[in-house]
Design an enzyme around this catalytic site. Structure first.
Site, PDB file in Angstrom:
ATOM      1  N   ARG A  71       4.974  -4.760   1.529  1.00  0.00           N
ATOM      2  CA  ARG A  71       4.720  -4.615   2.970  1.00  0.00           C
ATOM      3  C   ARG A  71       5.099  -3.217   3.468  1.00  0.00           C
ATOM      4  O   ARG A  71       4.602  -2.781   4.499  1.00  0.00           O
ATOM      5  CB  ARG A  71       5.501  -5.669   3.762  1.00  0.00           C
ATOM      6  CG  ARG A  71       5.145  -7.118   3.450  1.00  0.00           C
ATOM      7  CD  ARG A  71       3.916  -7.638   4.138  1.00  0.00           C
ATOM      8  NE  ARG A  71       3.919  -7.527   5.566  1.00  0.00           N
ATOM      9  CZ  ARG A  71       3.011  -8.100   6.362  1.00  0.00           C
ATOM     10  NH1 ARG A  71       2.044  -8.861   5.838  1.00  0.00           N
ATOM     11  NH2 ARG A  71       3.051  -7.936   7.660  1.00  0.00           N
ATOM     12  N   ARG A  91       1.780 -14.848   9.415  1.00  0.00           N
ATOM     13  CA  ARG A  91       1.823 -15.873  10.468  1.00  0.00           C
ATOM     14  C   ARG A  91       1.118 -17.135   9.984  1.00  0.00           C
ATOM     15  O   ARG A  91       1.581 -18.237  10.198  1.00  0.00           O
ATOM     16  CB  ARG A  91       1.122 -15.359  11.731  1.00  0.00           C
ATOM     17  CG  ARG A  91       1.796 -14.157  12.344  1.00  0.00           C
ATOM     18  CD  ARG A  91       1.170 -13.852  13.686  1.00  0.00           C
ATOM     19  NE  ARG A  91       1.345 -14.973  14.601  1.00  0.00           N
ATOM     20  CZ  ARG A  91       0.550 -15.215  15.649  1.00  0.00           C
ATOM     21  NH1 ARG A  91      -0.464 -14.435  15.912  1.00  0.00           N
ATOM     22  NH2 ARG A  91       0.778 -16.248  16.422  1.00  0.00           N
ATOM     23  N   ARG A 167     -15.283  10.346   3.214  1.00  0.00           N
ATOM     24  CA  ARG A 167     -14.461  11.416   3.798  1.00  0.00           C
ATOM     25  C   ARG A 167     -13.037  10.931   4.031  1.00  0.00           C
ATOM     26  O   ARG A 167     -12.076  11.638   3.725  1.00  0.00           O
ATOM     27  CB  ARG A 167     -15.077  11.867   5.126  1.00  0.00           C
ATOM     28  CG  ARG A 167     -14.322  13.023   5.735  1.00  0.00           C
ATOM     29  CD  ARG A 167     -14.866  13.405   7.096  1.00  0.00           C
ATOM     30  NE  ARG A 167     -14.451  14.744   7.468  1.00  0.00           N
ATOM     31  CZ  ARG A 167     -14.890  15.380   8.537  1.00  0.00           C
ATOM     32  NH1 ARG A 167     -15.777  14.816   9.330  1.00  0.00           N
ATOM     33  NH2 ARG A 167     -14.448  16.588   8.817  1.00  0.00           N
ATOM     34  N   ARG A 176      -1.759  10.737   0.248  1.00  0.00           N
ATOM     35  CA  ARG A 176      -0.974   9.680  -0.408  1.00  0.00           C
ATOM     36  C   ARG A 176      -0.780   9.875  -1.909  1.00  0.00           C
ATOM     37  O   ARG A 176      -0.062   9.087  -2.539  1.00  0.00           O
ATOM     38  CB  ARG A 176      -1.621   8.312  -0.143  1.00  0.00           C
ATOM     39  CG  ARG A 176      -1.796   7.979   1.335  1.00  0.00           C
ATOM     40  CD  ARG A 176      -0.478   8.010   2.084  1.00  0.00           C
ATOM     41  NE  ARG A 176      -0.643   7.596   3.481  1.00  0.00           N
ATOM     42  CZ  ARG A 176       0.358   7.472   4.340  1.00  0.00           C
ATOM     43  NH1 ARG A 176       1.591   7.719   3.955  1.00  0.00           N
ATOM     44  NH2 ARG A 176       0.134   7.119   5.588  1.00  0.00           N
TER      45      ARG A 176
HETATM   46  C1  LIG Z   1       4.360  12.007   3.290  1.00  0.00           C
HETATM   47  C2  LIG Z   1       4.152  11.323   4.608  1.00  0.00           C
HETATM   48  C3  LIG Z   1       5.229  11.044   5.411  1.00  0.00           C
HETATM   49  C4  LIG Z   1       5.042  10.412   6.655  1.00  0.00           C
HETATM   50  N1  LIG Z   1       6.130  10.121   7.418  1.00  0.00           N
HETATM   51  C5  LIG Z   1       5.964   9.514   8.610  1.00  0.00           C
HETATM   52  C6  LIG Z   1       7.089   9.208   9.443  1.00  0.00           C
HETATM   53  O1  LIG Z   1       8.224   9.487   9.105  1.00  0.00           O
HETATM   54  N2  LIG Z   1       6.876   8.576  10.610  1.00  0.00           N
HETATM   55  C7  LIG Z   1       5.602   8.261  11.045  1.00  0.00           C
HETATM   56  O2  LIG Z   1       5.467   7.710  12.139  1.00  0.00           O
HETATM   57  N3  LIG Z   1       4.536   8.530  10.278  1.00  0.00           N
HETATM   58  C8  LIG Z   1       4.667   9.132   9.083  1.00  0.00           C
HETATM   59  N4  LIG Z   1       3.573   9.396   8.299  1.00  0.00           N
HETATM   60  C9  LIG Z   1       2.237   8.933   8.759  1.00  0.00           C
HETATM   61  C10 LIG Z   1       1.399  10.106   9.330  1.00  0.00           C
HETATM   62  O3  LIG Z   1       2.015  10.666  10.459  1.00  0.00           O
HETATM   63  C11 LIG Z   1      -0.008   9.607   9.703  1.00  0.00           C
HETATM   64  O4  LIG Z   1       0.081   8.636  10.728  1.00  0.00           O
HETATM   65  C12 LIG Z   1      -0.744   8.980   8.551  1.00  0.00           C
HETATM   66  O5  LIG Z   1      -0.571   9.740   7.391  1.00  0.00           O
HETATM   67  C13 LIG Z   1      -2.225   8.869   8.902  1.00  0.00           C
HETATM   68  O6  LIG Z   1      -2.820  10.125   8.710  1.00  0.00           O
HETATM   69  P1  LIG Z   1      -3.728  10.908   9.764  1.00  0.00           P
HETATM   70  O7  LIG Z   1      -3.215  10.747  11.130  1.00  0.00           O
HETATM   71  O8  LIG Z   1      -3.950  12.295   9.233  1.00  0.00           O
HETATM   72  O9  LIG Z   1      -5.089  10.319   9.577  1.00  0.00           O
HETATM   73  P2  LIG Z   1      -6.064   9.098   9.828  1.00  0.00           P
HETATM   74  O10 LIG Z   1      -5.578   8.160  10.856  1.00  0.00           O
HETATM   75  O11 LIG Z   1      -6.385   8.597   8.458  1.00  0.00           O
HETATM   76  O12 LIG Z   1      -7.292   9.890  10.410  1.00  0.00           O
HETATM   77  C14 LIG Z   1      -7.999  10.849   9.620  1.00  0.00           C
HETATM   78  C15 LIG Z   1      -8.190  12.121  10.368  1.00  0.00           C
HETATM   79  O13 LIG Z   1      -9.008  11.865  11.510  1.00  0.00           O
HETATM   80  C16 LIG Z   1      -8.583  12.694  12.578  1.00  0.00           C
HETATM   81  N5  LIG Z   1      -8.134  11.831  13.677  1.00  0.00           N
HETATM   82  C17 LIG Z   1      -7.930  10.488  13.648  1.00  0.00           C
HETATM   83  N6  LIG Z   1      -7.560  10.048  14.862  1.00  0.00           N
HETATM   84  C18 LIG Z   1      -7.514  11.136  15.669  1.00  0.00           C
HETATM   85  C19 LIG Z   1      -7.171  11.337  17.011  1.00  0.00           C
HETATM   86  N7  LIG Z   1      -6.808  10.344  17.811  1.00  0.00           N
HETATM   87  N8  LIG Z   1      -7.231  12.597  17.504  1.00  0.00           N
HETATM   88  C20 LIG Z   1      -7.595  13.623  16.734  1.00  0.00           C
HETATM   89  N9  LIG Z   1      -7.915  13.517  15.436  1.00  0.00           N
HETATM   90  C21 LIG Z   1      -7.872  12.283  14.906  1.00  0.00           C
HETATM   91  C22 LIG Z   1      -7.462  13.580  12.070  1.00  0.00           C
HETATM   92  O14 LIG Z   1      -8.008  14.775  11.587  1.00  0.00           O
HETATM   93  C23 LIG Z   1      -6.908  12.775  10.914  1.00  0.00           C
HETATM   94  O15 LIG Z   1      -6.260  13.562   9.944  1.00  0.00           O
HETATM   95  C24 LIG Z   1       3.732  10.034   7.074  1.00  0.00           C
HETATM   96  C25 LIG Z   1       2.638  10.319   6.243  1.00  0.00           C
HETATM   97  C26 LIG Z   1       2.839  10.955   5.032  1.00  0.00           C
HETATM   98  C27 LIG Z   1       1.636  11.211   4.141  1.00  0.00           C
END
Ligand SMILES: Cc1cc2nc3c(=O)[nH]c(=O)nc-3n(C[C@H](O)[C@H](O)[C@H](O)COP(=O)(O)OP(=O)(O)OC[C@H]3O[C@@H](n4cnc5c(N)ncnc54)[C@H](O)[C@@H]3O)c2cc1C
Length: 209
Positions: A71, A91, A167, A176
């Protein structure tokens, strides 16, 4: 209590030829160069688009994967916003017999079947076993699964089906599979990236370099 290994399975993907075809035709629409379609032209064009960052063309095809993970990992996966998710519900599903836990990556494979030599493994194993016992006691008392789940740990196994376009899968692999990702996430994503690159090289081969 059962300790199981994480796994993934590709549930659905279009045929490689169809992906190449639809993406090439979409990309060539931009340049009105459909007359250049021939054997091998799709691979060449798509490689060039990926190199130039013209990645929106990769959004025309999606791939669906089923993942069995803990999880903690699933909670990280659902942060990716451009995916569709369907996840086993704590749930509506009750773990009446054994509760399945994903074997923490730092457990030796023989944990639970031999005398304890490592105190941290012993402590973590006992915590999982206790959590299972308390969870099942609550079910026996008539507590609903959605309330009893409060005592289950991050190691609890879950199944999640994810659909994302090419993409977004590339983006997920970039984040990841990196060294900064959690080892249990990398344990699933690194082999998945290899599998994707073997099945659909044009779309994922550059991520292997
Ligand atoms: C090594 C690592 C450590 C992390 N540690 C933490 C942590 O401590 N705490 C925490 O809360 N999270 C953490 N995260 C999660 C991270 O912040 C992201 O929420 C998660 O990796 C999803 O990636 P993303 O937002 O790039 O992309 P996705 O949600 O997969 O979206 C893909 C891409 O689409 C675009 N996009 C999507 N939605 C929007 C939007 N609303 N506005 C503009 N562009 C958008 C962006 O270019 C984004 O990169 C971690 C992630 C990693 C890989």
């Amino acid at each position: 209590m059962k300790l199981i290994e994480p796994s993934f399975k590709i549930e659905h993907a279009p045929a490689y030829f169809d992906m190449l075809d639809v993406i090439e035709r979409a990309a060539r629409t931009c340049y009105k160069s459909e007359n250049k379609i021939k054997n091998g032209s799709a691979e060449k064009l798509i490689r060039s688009c990926i190199k130039q960052g013209h990645h929106s063309i990769l959004e025309h095809c999606s791939i669906t994967v089923r993942i069995a993970c803990d999880r903690g990992v699933s909670h990280e996966l659902v942060r990716h916003r451009l995916c569709a998710f369907s996840q086993e519900s704590q749930r509506y599903c009750a773990y009446k017999d054994d509760v399945e836990f994903i074997r923490p990556y730092w457990f030796d494979e023989s944990v639970g079947t031999r005398d304890w030599t490592n105190p941290s493994e012993h402590t973590a194993y006992s915590a999982l076993r206790d959590a299972e016992r308390y969870y099942q006691d609550l079910l026996v008392m008539g507590v609903a699964p959605q309330n009893a789940r409060a005592v289950l740990p991050n190691a609890t196994k879950t199944e999640i089906v994810i659909t994302a376009n090419i993409r977004e899968w590339r983006h997920i692999f970039t984040l990841r599979c990196a060294n900064a990702a959690h080892p249990e996430m990398r344990g699933i994503m690194v082999p998945m990236r290899t599998k994707f690159a073997n099945l659909w090289p044009v779309f994922f081969e550059d991520l292997m370099m």
